[in-house]
Design an enzyme around this catalytic site. Sequence first.
Site, PDB file in Angstrom:
ATOM      1  N   SER A 158       0.796  -1.195   0.121  1.00 25.01           N
ATOM      2  CA  SER A 158      -0.142   0.147  -0.026  1.00 25.01           C
ATOM      3  C   SER A 158       0.776   1.367   0.051  1.00 25.01           C
ATOM      4  CB  SER A 158      -0.818  -0.081   1.121  1.00 25.01           C
ATOM      5  OG  SER A 158      -1.570   1.328   1.421  1.00 25.01           O
ATOM      6  N   TYR A 184       0.448   0.033  10.611  1.00 22.43           N
ATOM      7  CA  TYR A 184      -0.374  -0.511   9.242  1.00 22.43           C
ATOM      8  C   TYR A 184       0.632  -0.266   8.367  1.00 22.43           C
ATOM      9  CZ  TYR A 184      -3.145  -1.343   5.025  1.00 22.43           C
ATOM     10  OH  TYR A 184      -3.442  -1.676   4.040  1.00 22.43           O
TER      11      TYR A 184
END
Length: 315
Positions: A158, A184
């Site tokens: 990501s 994350y």
Amino acid sequence: MSRTSPISTADEIVAGLDLTGVRAVVTGATSGLGRETARALAATGAEVTLAVRDTDAGTEVAHDIAATTGNPAVRVGHLELADPATVARFADGWHGPLHLLINNAGVMRSTLARTPQGWELQFATNHLGHFALAVGLHAALAAGAAERGEARIVALTSGAHMYSPVVFDDIHSTRRAYDPQLAYGQSKTANSLFAVEATRRWAPDGIVANAVNPGGVVTGLQRDFTPEMRAHLDRLEAAGVFTYKTVQQGAATTLVAATDPAFTRTGGRYLDDGREAATVPDDVDLQRNSHCVKRWALDPDAARELWQVSLELLR
């Protein structure tokens, strides 16, 4: 490489491909990007196994994919990435060669959660579980490469990797105040570093791994977002940092890494919008470099260290 654009779709990437005889595993395939990736692969004639937490939901999705693609070779296996025992059972239960491993599943938390081992849940699920799965399936991937001349792993990362490197002295946030966004981001950097080191170790076996950023896609991954997290994404979108994609568009880069001839022997790369992303320094501003990859996500030394740390944790 296939001619792609930010709005290319999964169907466009696989159009005309015949992957009969190819065996693929897609994690997190009951919804979102995983489901679309599995459907696109099944449409090419590949045998696809949906590796999922909820096997009832997986069976329903498998029946739908088989019905809509005309390919009955869609199977379901139980996989809980945060539980090393179920990962081991899945890998031990695999028989025969494997040609494609799509490490698609992931979690995004707004609060701190830990596994029974004390691991931070985002790192445990997004990286450690997929790492254990790939290591457990290495022999099957090597057999697949021997059979067809190649085997590939696709690791979904990501643009959030830009928020944090892997913080080796506090991976599980036992000493720092917990920031879910940084945690994350660390897990997404780990996904990219896995592709770097897996390729270095396994390319002689015919196995390569690449990391892909699907872009901004609304999926179940955001179900746990706080209002503040949603507002942050809204600000980034308004600033032009990213544009939301459909699930079909989001799955396209995964299919490029999985099927494009350019990646038959090329691994350890970070793909965005269907092509290799430019590498930028670690201190750059995300808002002006959202389709790039930071050096820390491709650092071969960090990749080697992460591999060893991961092995030690799983022991």
